[in-house]
Scaffold this motif. Sequence first.
Motif, PDB file in Angstrom:
ATOM      1  N   ASN A 143      35.296  58.208  69.340  1.00  0.00           N
ATOM      2  CA  ASN A 143      36.013  58.381  68.070  1.00  0.00           C
ATOM      3  C   ASN A 143      35.150  57.972  66.876  1.00  0.00           C
ATOM      4  O   ASN A 143      35.295  58.524  65.776  1.00  0.00           O
ATOM      5  CB  ASN A 143      37.303  57.549  68.066  1.00  0.00           C
ATOM      6  CG  ASN A 143      38.346  58.087  69.027  1.00  0.00           C
ATOM      7  OD1 ASN A 143      38.314  59.266  69.394  1.00  0.00           O
ATOM      8  ND2 ASN A 143      39.262  57.233  69.461  1.00  0.00           N
ATOM      9  N   GLU A 144      34.262  56.999  67.076  1.00  0.00           N
ATOM     10  CA  GLU A 144      33.510  56.432  65.962  1.00  0.00           C
ATOM     11  C   GLU A 144      32.090  56.966  65.819  1.00  0.00           C
ATOM     12  O   GLU A 144      31.511  56.909  64.740  1.00  0.00           O
ATOM     13  CB  GLU A 144      33.434  54.907  66.118  1.00  0.00           C
ATOM     14  CG  GLU A 144      34.774  54.203  66.017  1.00  0.00           C
ATOM     15  CD  GLU A 144      34.656  52.699  66.166  1.00  0.00           C
ATOM     16  OE1 GLU A 144      33.567  52.224  66.575  1.00  0.00           O
ATOM     17  OE2 GLU A 144      35.637  52.003  65.867  1.00  0.00           O
ATOM     18  N   GLU A 145      31.523  57.477  66.926  1.00  0.00           N
ATOM     19  CA  GLU A 145      30.118  57.870  66.930  1.00  0.00           C
ATOM     20  C   GLU A 145      29.975  59.324  67.370  1.00  0.00           C
ATOM     21  O   GLU A 145      30.917  59.930  67.879  1.00  0.00           O
ATOM     22  CB  GLU A 145      29.313  56.976  67.886  1.00  0.00           C
ATOM     23  CG  GLU A 145      29.518  55.479  67.706  1.00  0.00           C
ATOM     24  CD  GLU A 145      28.909  54.939  66.432  1.00  0.00           C
ATOM     25  OE1 GLU A 145      28.078  55.645  65.819  1.00  0.00           O
ATOM     26  OE2 GLU A 145      29.266  53.813  66.033  1.00  0.00           O
ATOM     27  N   SER A 146      28.771  59.871  67.200  1.00  0.00           N
ATOM     28  CA  SER A 146      28.481  61.176  67.782  1.00  0.00           C
ATOM     29  C   SER A 146      28.501  61.045  69.305  1.00  0.00           C
ATOM     30  O   SER A 146      28.394  59.932  69.838  1.00  0.00           O
ATOM     31  CB  SER A 146      27.102  61.662  67.340  1.00  0.00           C
ATOM     32  OG  SER A 146      26.083  60.848  67.910  1.00  0.00           O
ATOM     33  N   GLU A 147      28.615  62.163  70.016  1.00  0.00           N
ATOM     34  CA  GLU A 147      28.667  62.102  71.473  1.00  0.00           C
ATOM     35  C   GLU A 147      27.404  61.478  72.046  1.00  0.00           C
ATOM     36  O   GLU A 147      27.463  60.685  72.995  1.00  0.00           O
ATOM     37  CB  GLU A 147      28.887  63.486  72.087  1.00  0.00           C
ATOM     38  CG  GLU A 147      29.037  63.447  73.609  1.00  0.00           C
ATOM     39  CD  GLU A 147      29.449  64.785  74.187  1.00  0.00           C
ATOM     40  OE1 GLU A 147      28.798  65.222  75.147  1.00  0.00           O
ATOM     41  OE2 GLU A 147      30.402  65.395  73.674  1.00  0.00           O
ATOM     42  N   ASP A 148      26.258  61.788  71.457  1.00  0.00           N
ATOM     43  CA  ASP A 148      25.005  61.223  71.952  1.00  0.00           C
ATOM     44  C   ASP A 148      24.987  59.703  71.785  1.00  0.00           C
ATOM     45  O   ASP A 148      24.580  58.980  72.699  1.00  0.00           O
ATOM     46  CB  ASP A 148      23.810  61.833  71.214  1.00  0.00           C
ATOM     47  CG  ASP A 148      23.529  63.261  71.641  1.00  0.00           C
ATOM     48  OD1 ASP A 148      24.031  63.670  72.708  1.00  0.00           O
ATOM     49  OD2 ASP A 148      22.821  63.973  70.904  1.00  0.00           O
ATOM     50  N   ASP A 149      25.436  59.224  70.640  1.00  0.00           N
ATOM     51  CA  ASP A 149      25.441  57.781  70.403  1.00  0.00           C
ATOM     52  C   ASP A 149      26.541  57.072  71.184  1.00  0.00           C
ATOM     53  O   ASP A 149      26.401  55.896  71.546  1.00  0.00           O
ATOM     54  CB  ASP A 149      25.616  57.489  68.909  1.00  0.00           C
ATOM     55  CG  ASP A 149      24.350  57.748  68.103  1.00  0.00           C
ATOM     56  OD1 ASP A 149      23.260  57.772  68.716  1.00  0.00           O
ATOM     57  OD2 ASP A 149      24.454  57.923  66.874  1.00  0.00           O
ATOM     58  N   ALA A 150      27.629  57.770  71.439  1.00  0.00           N
ATOM     59  CA  ALA A 150      28.794  57.148  72.060  1.00  0.00           C
ATOM     60  C   ALA A 150      28.536  56.698  73.496  1.00  0.00           C
ATOM     61  O   ALA A 150      29.242  55.828  74.006  1.00  0.00           O
ATOM     62  CB  ALA A 150      29.988  58.108  72.028  1.00  0.00           C
TER      63      ALA A 150
END
Length: 227
Positions: A143-150
């Motif tokens: 919810n808070e980050e891009s998929e790569d960062d998540a």
Amino acid sequence: MLNWNFTSITNSDTLHQHMRILAALDIIMSEEEWLRVHRYEAELQPGVAWGSIDNGAGDHLHVLFTSYGTLIKGFDHESPLSPHAREDGEVYPGMYDEVPEALLTILRDHGEALELEDVTFCVWQEGNDPQWKAGSWIQQALNEESEDDATGGADFLLGYIEETPEAFADWAEGYYDTQELSLSALTEVYEGKPVTASLIRELCPARDTEAALDELLQRGYVVERSS
């Protein structure tokens, strides 16, 4: 808990085998333990094997193998999920939520060695279930980050698990600054064949073969000495 579908590694037995193989190869390739990236201990405590990866740049991965489940915990120091990237300096919310108590107890009991507080992702499998699970942290991160960062650097760190001789050769030739490695020799190690002095010399001519064989034997690997 939520299903974790962000890795191609689904079989914990295969993961266990690869961690052992890679640690053996690093013993062969480097006399200096601090230079090795892959490490393996057959018995962190009774019934618990431990594989680890440390790239020397502040990133690490720990894997616990038990009869009741497998746990992977990683730390990518550049991830926004790092405690060091958060204003409160705390572990990302929900990171250890719903981890089976038996696995969580091992983490706590070996908190210093397993770097409990430095974590950007944590996933696990229970019993014979091939599905990886994650705590509530993954939904918040998505919810808070891009998929790569998540995913907390999971792809980056799991990428150090070279699944084939060719993949290990590509990585090791750069990391150890070696000439082209023998794929036939690497294949023997990947196939679990006994390690011999001649195999060690083929992969790393400068290595003290007796010292390498002694260390491999102490760590539970099958070796074969000339009569």
